[in-house]
Design a protein around this motif. Structure first.
Motif, PDB file in Angstrom:
ATOM      1  N   GLU A 212     -10.338   1.941  -6.448  1.00 24.32           N
ATOM      2  CA  GLU A 212      -8.927   2.146  -6.133  1.00 24.32           C
ATOM      3  C   GLU A 212      -8.254   3.152  -7.065  1.00 24.32           C
ATOM      4  O   GLU A 212      -7.204   3.698  -6.729  1.00 24.32           O
ATOM      5  CB  GLU A 212      -8.175   0.810  -6.202  1.00 24.32           C
TER       6      GLU A 212
ATOM      7  N   GLY B 265     -10.023  -0.165 -12.289  1.00 23.78           N
ATOM      8  CA  GLY B 265      -8.729   0.468 -12.094  1.00 23.78           C
ATOM      9  C   GLY B 265      -8.190   1.186 -13.314  1.00 23.78           C
ATOM     10  O   GLY B 265      -7.049   1.648 -13.300  1.00 23.78           O
TER      11      GLY B 265
ATOM     12  N   GLU C 293     -10.716  -4.076  -8.256  1.00 24.29           N
ATOM     13  CA  GLU C 293     -10.326  -2.718  -7.883  1.00 24.29           C
ATOM     14  C   GLU C 293     -11.376  -1.688  -8.283  1.00 24.29           C
ATOM     15  O   GLU C 293     -11.317  -0.533  -7.851  1.00 24.29           O
ATOM     16  CB  GLU C 293      -8.962  -2.338  -8.458  1.00 24.29           C
TER      17      GLU C 293
ATOM     18  N   ASP D 264      -5.564   3.791  -1.475  1.00 19.82           N
ATOM     19  CA  ASP D 264      -5.736   2.927  -0.303  1.00 19.82           C
ATOM     20  C   ASP D 264      -7.057   3.187   0.411  1.00 19.82           C
ATOM     21  O   ASP D 264      -7.430   2.404   1.298  1.00 19.82           O
ATOM     22  CB  ASP D 264      -4.605   3.154   0.714  1.00 19.82           C
TER      23      ASP D 264
ATOM     24  N   SER E 100      -4.232  -0.641 -10.649  1.00 19.58           N
ATOM     25  CA  SER E 100      -4.201   0.789 -10.332  1.00 19.58           C
ATOM     26  C   SER E 100      -3.130   1.132  -9.305  1.00 19.58           C
ATOM     27  O   SER E 100      -2.740   2.299  -9.174  1.00 19.58           O
ATOM     28  CB  SER E 100      -5.573   1.282  -9.852  1.00 19.58           C
TER      29      SER E 100
ATOM     30  N   ASP F  52       0.854  -1.197   0.000  1.00 21.04           N
ATOM     31  CA  ASP F  52       0.000   0.000   0.000  1.00 21.04           C
ATOM     32  C   ASP F  52       0.886   1.242   0.000  1.00 21.04           C
ATOM     33  O   ASP F  52       2.119   1.139   0.029  1.00 21.04           O
ATOM     34  CB  ASP F  52      -1.000  -0.011   1.165  1.00 21.04           C
TER      35      ASP F  52
ATOM     36  N   LEU G 179      -4.235  -5.833   0.007  1.00 19.52           N
ATOM     37  CA  LEU G 179      -5.525  -5.590  -0.625  1.00 19.52           C
ATOM     38  C   LEU G 179      -5.500  -4.837  -1.953  1.00 19.52           C
ATOM     39  O   LEU G 179      -6.430  -4.962  -2.733  1.00 19.52           O
ATOM     40  CB  LEU G 179      -6.430  -4.805   0.352  1.00 19.52           C
ATOM     41  N   ARG G 180      -4.488  -4.025  -2.232  1.00 18.16           N
ATOM     42  CA  ARG G 180      -4.513  -3.223  -3.453  1.00 18.16           C
ATOM     43  C   ARG G 180      -4.371  -4.101  -4.695  1.00 18.16           C
ATOM     44  O   ARG G 180      -3.537  -5.005  -4.720  1.00 18.16           O
ATOM     45  CB  ARG G 180      -3.379  -2.182  -3.444  1.00 18.16           C
ATOM     46  N   GLY G 181      -5.138  -3.787  -5.751  1.00 18.74           N
ATOM     47  CA  GLY G 181      -5.010  -4.498  -7.017  1.00 18.74           C
ATOM     48  C   GLY G 181      -3.840  -3.955  -7.825  1.00 18.74           C
ATOM     49  O   GLY G 181      -3.579  -2.749  -7.834  1.00 18.74           O
ATOM     50  N   THR G 182      -3.144  -4.849  -8.526  1.00 19.60           N
ATOM     51  CA  THR G 182      -1.965  -4.466  -9.301  1.00 19.60           C
ATOM     52  C   THR G 182      -2.258  -3.334 -10.281  1.00 19.60           C
ATOM     53  O   THR G 182      -1.463  -2.404 -10.426  1.00 19.60           O
ATOM     54  CB  THR G 182      -1.450  -5.701 -10.096  1.00 19.60           C
TER      55      THR G 182
END
Lengths: 325, 325
Positions: B291, B176, B141, B222, A153, A120, A148-151
């Protein structure tokens, strides 16, 4: 074999902008050496602090120029492991899952590049403060531990942050990168290269049992989930915020949503979990792969995987056209 | 303005391979028309079945060539909404979150393209069976409703599936995608175009209250989470497996993990939620972005957003070089 030059290849002196993930237990010296010989940088997985295993894996890499990765919160409990690793003069040391700052000076003093894996934006700020040479932005689709963050974005957001605050720091994308499409896409998103886990877990050189390898070939990308279950079964004190992406199987079916019950039963279930892991049972233990399972259809030599990724990326990027003309 | 031609632009007859997401409540006729005028295809959000609102939004689009999107499980409860929408001769109808098959024949009979948004591989198989002209692979995302797969590895897996089973079906990436880096990366991953939600939610034409727009500009990527809370507060019977990505705020802080308590308190909390939503309160209701918030730094006209995305993607892809030479 054509090359794909980026800021990452310049900083780490590679032919291809690709690192292998230092997957605990699975990424030994043979895999690291094979990835480095193929033009990337292979990283041994330092795991949870087994020094004899680590020494053995460095020996198996037979002097190939490689790196090593550690789980920071675990390394903080046995910091002598880092000194032992640095004696092998790794080209890079990757730190994930915890504060990198206590280890940065020793890594730089040994002439190794400091690679900080981040999940993050707070991790990214910490990595920059630690003086990271390379930031790995790891998305939640990754196998094994992550957040948790998607690649998709996360990578461009980190690229913008580094451009503004640490323009010399190089960016690597991780999480779901399994073929040349992913490598090309990562470069479009602003990364300078990729870190590959799942796709190289599914290589001949990875220290993965046959039953687990068969499971990834049979799985599509829907067949995983994020959970704390393996850490509960192994009684590993992972900090809050991190979960492991593993295969959906009988183990997760039985315990997912019943984490407290597993913790209570760990005296029985822990040994059962470890026994199933050692036996390569695909059902009654964690099987460590990510959403990129849907892009994996065979267990192959690491070199073939790396070479195909680079060739496909060059083709997608249109970079072979001038040479072909 | 240069064009970016793909299979999507050919199938839907567009200048640019970009659809706007039919975001319930936020995507009205003004946004849809602006996106279409800019060269993409704008979609009105059909939402939960308010026919007068839908008619009003088609009127606001002033005859611009647009499309419309529906929540399939909700549309199944008021199917006459589809007939009313088809009278406006939309260029495309997008169906998400439920079985598209009952509606496919009517959509095709009206001369509209059938666009099916999918969150996992089973949805993709259903979409192909429904005869989808366009499959949207939506990653987790994304803002608003969605599921678990990450964009980065889901898109190439769907591309492989369509190549093998429905090679005429066109693929769009969602989740995203907020700038030209995302558009270029989506094309590298095997998509023929993108669907843009969050970035166009943050446009002047979107039906979003000022306080909510300020919240996305202030947020990094985040600052969101996936949750069932808004559906509980609104007593909407979303099928299992779908959650909504919204801003982390006082509402989610108070209720996340306490879903049953919110359901019990809904007689009081429901009206409070709706009132806060209408007032543009950024704290005590759901604020619907994904995100990609970390890539949004200003509320701008939709046309400027679309044009910059395409120009940046062309630049990344190196497609302007021949023209410049």
């Amino acid at each position: 074999m054509p090359e794909l030059a980026t800021r990452l290849t310049r900083v780490l002196q590679l032919r291809h902008p690709l690192l292998s993930a230092p997957m605990a237990f699975a990424a030994g010296g043979a895999l690291a050496a094979a990835v480095s010989r193929a033009g990337g940088l292979g990283l041994i997985g330092g795991g949870y602090g087994d020094l004899p295993w680590l020494q053995q894996q460095f020996a198996l890499a037979e002097g190939e120029r490689i790196g090593v990765g550690f789980i920071s919160w675990s390394l903080a409990k046995s910091p002598s492991l880092l000194a032992a690793a640095l004696e092998h003069r790794p080209a890079a040391v990757m730190l994930s899952f915890g504060d990198p700052r206590p280890f940065a000076a020793a890594i730089h003093a040994a002439g190794a590049a400091l690679v900080c894996q981040c999940q993050d934006m707070q991790h990214v700020r910490d990595a920059v403060e630690a003086g990271a040479d390379v930031v790995v932005a790891q998305g939640a689709e990754a196998g094994g531990h992550g957040a948790l963050r998607g690649t998709f974005s996360f990578v461009p957001e980190v690229a913008d942050y580094l451009a503004a605050h640490a323009p010399e720091t190089v960016l690597v994308a991780a999480g779901g990168v399994a073929d040349g499409r992913g490598l090309a896409a990562a470069l479009m998103l602003g990364a300078d290269g990729v870190l590959v886990g799942t796709r190289l877990w599914a290589s001949r050189e990875a220290l993965v049992k046959e039953g687990h390898h068969q499971a990834i070939v049979a799985s599509d990308g829907d067949g995983t989930l994020r959970t704390r279950l393996p850490d509960i079964a192994r009684e590993l004190a992972w900090p809050p915020g991190f979960t492991a992406r593993i295969r959906r199987n009988a183990f997760t079916e039985r315990w997912h949503g019943r984490e407290a019950d597993l913790a209570q039963a760990v005296a029985v279930e822990g040994p059962r979990y470890r026994q199933a892991f050692e036996a390569g049972d695909p059902e009654n233990t964690a099987v460590w792969f990510g959403e990129a399972a849907g892009l994996v259809h065979a267990i192959e030599p690491a070199a073939a995987i790396v070479e195909r990724m680079v060739a496909q990326a060059l083709d997608r990027l249109g970079l072979q056209r001038p040479a072909a003309a």
